[in-house]
Design a protein around this motif. Structure first.
Motif, PDB file in Angstrom:
ATOM      1  N   VAL A   3       6.049  16.996  -0.985  1.00 37.11           N
ATOM      2  CA  VAL A   3       6.502  16.200   0.158  1.00 37.11           C
ATOM      3  C   VAL A   3       5.434  16.162   1.242  1.00 37.11           C
ATOM      4  N   THR A   4       4.808  17.312   1.504  1.00 35.88           N
ATOM      5  CA  THR A   4       3.770  17.368   2.539  1.00 35.88           C
ATOM      6  C   THR A   4       2.593  16.462   2.194  1.00 35.88           C
ATOM      7  N   VAL A   5       2.121  16.549   0.942  1.00 37.15           N
ATOM      8  CA  VAL A   5       1.001  15.709   0.517  1.00 37.15           C
ATOM      9  C   VAL A   5       1.393  14.243   0.566  1.00 37.15           C
ATOM     10  N   PHE A   6       2.588  13.927   0.091  1.00 43.88           N
ATOM     11  CA  PHE A   6       3.053  12.536   0.058  1.00 43.88           C
ATOM     12  C   PHE A   6       3.105  11.946   1.465  1.00 43.88           C
ATOM     13  N   ILE A   7       3.689  12.695   2.408  1.00 39.54           N
ATOM     14  CA  ILE A   7       3.819  12.185   3.771  1.00 39.54           C
ATOM     15  C   ILE A   7       2.459  12.060   4.436  1.00 39.54           C
ATOM     16  N   THR A   8       1.564  13.015   4.181  1.00 43.34           N
ATOM     17  CA  THR A   8       0.216  12.933   4.741  1.00 43.34           C
ATOM     18  C   THR A   8      -0.492  11.663   4.279  1.00 43.34           C
ATOM     19  N   VAL A   9      -0.373  11.348   2.998  1.00 46.99           N
ATOM     20  CA  VAL A   9      -1.003  10.135   2.467  1.00 46.99           C
ATOM     21  C   VAL A   9      -0.303   8.887   3.006  1.00 46.99           C
ATOM     22  N   VAL A  10       1.017   8.957   3.172  1.00 43.90           N
ATOM     23  CA  VAL A  10       1.760   7.818   3.738  1.00 43.90           C
ATOM     24  C   VAL A  10       1.250   7.483   5.135  1.00 43.90           C
ATOM     25  N   ILE A  11       1.098   8.503   5.976  1.00 45.15           N
ATOM     26  CA  ILE A  11       0.603   8.278   7.338  1.00 45.15           C
ATOM     27  C   ILE A  11      -0.801   7.697   7.299  1.00 45.15           C
ATOM     28  N   LEU A  12      -1.634   8.207   6.398  1.00 43.92           N
ATOM     29  CA  LEU A  12      -2.993   7.681   6.252  1.00 43.92           C
ATOM     30  C   LEU A  12      -2.972   6.216   5.829  1.00 43.92           C
ATOM     31  N   VAL A  13      -2.094   5.870   4.906  1.00 45.89           N
ATOM     32  CA  VAL A  13      -2.010   4.498   4.402  1.00 45.89           C
ATOM     33  C   VAL A  13      -1.533   3.550   5.496  1.00 45.89           C
ATOM     34  N   MET A  14      -0.616   3.996   6.324  1.00 48.64           N
ATOM     35  CA  MET A  14      -0.125   3.128   7.395  1.00 48.64           C
ATOM     36  C   MET A  14      -1.224   2.787   8.389  1.00 48.64           C
ATOM     37  N   LYS A  15      -2.226   3.655   8.487  1.00 48.44           N
ATOM     38  CA  LYS A  15      -3.331   3.412   9.421  1.00 48.44           C
ATOM     39  C   LYS A  15      -4.577   2.884   8.720  1.00 48.44           C
ATOM     40  N   PHE A  72      -7.884  15.697  -2.448  1.00 50.05           N
ATOM     41  CA  PHE A  72      -7.049  16.388  -1.447  1.00 50.05           C
ATOM     42  C   PHE A  72      -5.705  16.767  -2.050  1.00 50.05           C
ATOM     43  N   SER A  73      -5.081  15.804  -2.744  1.00 52.35           N
ATOM     44  CA  SER A  73      -3.786  16.060  -3.379  1.00 52.35           C
ATOM     45  C   SER A  73      -3.900  17.167  -4.425  1.00 52.35           C
ATOM     46  N   MET A  74      -4.949  17.113  -5.247  1.00 47.92           N
ATOM     47  CA  MET A  74      -5.129  18.087  -6.321  1.00 47.92           C
ATOM     48  C   MET A  74      -5.273  19.505  -5.785  1.00 47.92           C
ATOM     49  N   ILE A  75      -6.077  19.682  -4.739  1.00 45.34           N
ATOM     50  CA  ILE A  75      -6.328  21.028  -4.210  1.00 45.34           C
ATOM     51  C   ILE A  75      -5.042  21.672  -3.700  1.00 45.34           C
ATOM     52  N   LEU A  76      -4.270  20.937  -2.919  1.00 44.71           N
ATOM     53  CA  LEU A  76      -3.034  21.510  -2.372  1.00 44.71           C
ATOM     54  C   LEU A  76      -2.007  21.770  -3.464  1.00 44.71           C
ATOM     55  N   LEU A  77      -1.863  20.821  -4.384  1.00 47.28           N
ATOM     56  CA  LEU A  77      -0.865  20.980  -5.441  1.00 47.28           C
ATOM     57  C   LEU A  77      -1.271  22.066  -6.428  1.00 47.28           C
ATOM     58  N   TRP A 126       0.841  -1.204   0.000  1.00 47.08           N
ATOM     59  CA  TRP A 126       0.000   0.000   0.000  1.00 47.08           C
ATOM     60  C   TRP A 126       0.877   1.256   0.000  1.00 47.08           C
ATOM     61  N   LEU A 127       1.950   1.227   0.814  1.00 48.33           N
ATOM     62  CA  LEU A 127       2.836   2.391   0.912  1.00 48.33           C
ATOM     63  C   LEU A 127       3.574   2.658  -0.394  1.00 48.33           C
ATOM     64  N   ALA A 128       3.929   1.586  -1.103  1.00 48.72           N
ATOM     65  CA  ALA A 128       4.688   1.744  -2.335  1.00 48.72           C
ATOM     66  C   ALA A 128       3.826   2.269  -3.475  1.00 48.72           C
ATOM     67  N   ILE A 129       2.525   2.014  -3.419  1.00 48.87           N
ATOM     68  CA  ILE A 129       1.660   2.333  -4.559  1.00 48.87           C
ATOM     69  C   ILE A 129       0.788   3.560  -4.324  1.00 48.87           C
ATOM     70  N   VAL A 130       0.043   3.582  -3.211  1.00 51.66           N
ATOM     71  CA  VAL A 130      -1.002   4.597  -3.032  1.00 51.66           C
ATOM     72  C   VAL A 130      -0.459   6.022  -2.967  1.00 51.66           C
ATOM     73  N   PRO A 131       0.526   6.346  -2.116  1.00 47.39           N
ATOM     74  CA  PRO A 131       0.978   7.749  -2.052  1.00 47.39           C
ATOM     75  C   PRO A 131       1.535   8.251  -3.382  1.00 47.39           C
ATOM     76  N   ALA A 132       2.341   7.422  -4.052  1.00 47.04           N
ATOM     77  CA  ALA A 132       2.957   7.862  -5.306  1.00 47.04           C
ATOM     78  C   ALA A 132       1.908   8.130  -6.376  1.00 47.04           C
ATOM     79  N   ILE A 133       0.947   7.209  -6.524  1.00 48.45           N
ATOM     80  CA  ILE A 133      -0.081   7.389  -7.558  1.00 48.45           C
ATOM     81  C   ILE A 133      -0.996   8.559  -7.203  1.00 48.45           C
ATOM     82  N   THR A 134      -1.318   8.701  -5.917  1.00 50.26           N
ATOM     83  CA  THR A 134      -2.179   9.812  -5.485  1.00 50.26           C
ATOM     84  C   THR A 134      -1.544  11.156  -5.809  1.00 50.26           C
ATOM     85  N   VAL A 135      -0.264  11.315  -5.497  1.00 49.16           N
ATOM     86  CA  VAL A 135       0.428  12.571  -5.777  1.00 49.16           C
ATOM     87  C   VAL A 135       0.569  12.789  -7.281  1.00 49.16           C
TER      88      VAL A 135
END
Length: 382
Positions: free
Chosen positions: A306-318, A262-267, A158-167
């Motif tokens: 980086v902020t969006v990526f890390i936010t999604v990473v933390i979400l994916v871990m949980k 979420f990613s789109m709005i911030l970016l 999940w960590l390898a795929i979801v954050p990267a594709i989301t961003v």
């Protein structure tokens, strides 16, 4: 002829002793009010849990009273706190004022975050019902468990795929939407952001209709199987196919769908903040639009990425809700949070469940540290 002389009255100067003198009535009333309000609020919320019959077992009434008591009680607490501080000698009052008003916030953080963390670490060394210490037995059990390592592998996937594709999708959508007219940009962004308003459970229920399976002799309710059967193939139980981690990949699609907005709005905000003169300078130098994007825009929005990526990473871990609703970890699709839930509530193993949470906490800490470090570097460079 007599002349009237104006009498100028000099302003009276306050005695320094009066300024530095404590106002005893204010101190007493403020302190008594603080204690009484805290006692009343504590008992009110305890009564909601232990004596719901006092409130006619009416959940709406309890919710309304909780809202009134919470907001009104907080206002009263700060009012009495302000009265208590104003009653202190002036110099002391000014010195402790900021800390006094920060104290409730820090107290809530300690109560809701720090204390449970310490207790969870403590319980991770205890037995199933947290009545006796068993040392490192819980950690030995989970590290020796095939289920734990399978859940860890799934989390890593999940960590390898979801954050990267989301961003990546967020950047693409933000750039493309920026090329539209003002009205077109608003409409497209609203549609893409809309899934953010749906809960994870609700999104799982929606996508369950996409992956639903019916026997080939029946009409297909699931959208994916309806398409497959129209192409002449047999319907499949998509969420039971663990080959190539297909069931996990299909659940990842749901989280990506939820978080792209979420990613789109911030970016998009970050891209709009890129100075036009740097882009124009690159065009004058003969750079193509692709070169401008990768060598001018991307470096300037790196902090947001980086902020969006890390936010999604933390979400994916949980991540928990999606897996729990769709498979509950069956067919090798389990993740760490769902494994914790089952150990805690299905198997009644509080010790092992706490140990799993501690492992997850340790895994998250380096990511949080990196996020704070990156944020501080950005602030220093501004």
């Amino acid at each position: 002829m007599s002349t009237a002389t104006d009498t100028v009255v000099a302003p009276q100067r306050r005695d320094p002793d009066d300024i530095n003198r404590a106002n005893v009535p204010k101190i007493v009333i403020g302190l008594f009010g603080l204690i009484l309000t805290a006692w009343a609020l504590g008992n009110l919320f305890l009564a909601f849990g232990y004596y719901p019959q006092w409130f006619l077992d009416n959940k709406i009434l309890i919710a309304a009273l909780a809202l009134i008591g919470g907001v009104g009680g907080a206002a009263l607490l700060f009012w009495f706190l302000n009265m208590f501080i104003e009653g202190l000698p002036n110099r002391l009052s000014q010195g402790i004022m900021p800390y006094a008003f920060l104290l409730p916030g820090f107290g809530l953080i300690a109560l809701m975050l720090i204390y449970p963390t310490i207790q969870t670490i403590n319980y991770s060394f205890a037995n199933a019902n947290s009545t006796e210490y068993v040392g490192l037995a819980n950690y030995k059990d989970i590290f020796g468990s095939k289920d734990f390592w399978n859940a860890t592998l799934n989390n890593l996937l999940w960590l390898a795929i979801v954050p990267a594709i989301t961003v990546a999708i967020g950047i693409i959508v933000a750039v493309l939407a920026d090329k539209l007219s003002a009205q077109g940009e608003k409409v497209s962004k609203s549609i893409i952001f809309l899934p953010m308003a749906i809960s994870f459970v609700g999104a799982s229920a929606i996508w369950n209709l996409v992956y639903a399976y019916s026997d080939k002799s029946q009409s297909q309710v699931g959208l994916l199987n309806a398409i497959v059967t129209k192409l002449g193939m047999d319907p499949k139980t998509w969420l039971q196919i663990s080959d190539g981690k297909l069931n996990s990949l299909l659940m990842m699609v749901i989280l990506i769908w939820l978080q792209v907005g979420f990613s789109m709005i911030l970016l998009s905000s970050a891209i709009k903040g890129v100075p036009d003169d740097t882009i124009e300078a690159a065009r004058i130098d003969g750079a193509s639009e692709l070169q401008i994007f990768f060598k001018v825009i991307i470096p300037q929005i790196r902090g947001t990425i980086v902020t969006v990526f890390i936010t999604v990473v933390i979400l994916v871990m949980k991540v928990f809700d999606i897996v729990y609703v769709l498979t509950n970890g069956r067919d090798n699709s389990d993740v760490i949070a769902n494994l914790f839930f089952n150990e805690m509530f299905a198997n009644s193993q509080a010790g092992r469940a706490s140990a799993i949470v501690v492992v997850l906490l340790i895994a998250v800490l380096p990511i949080l540290w990196y996020q704070v470090k990156t944020f501080r570097e950005e602030q220093m460079n501004r």
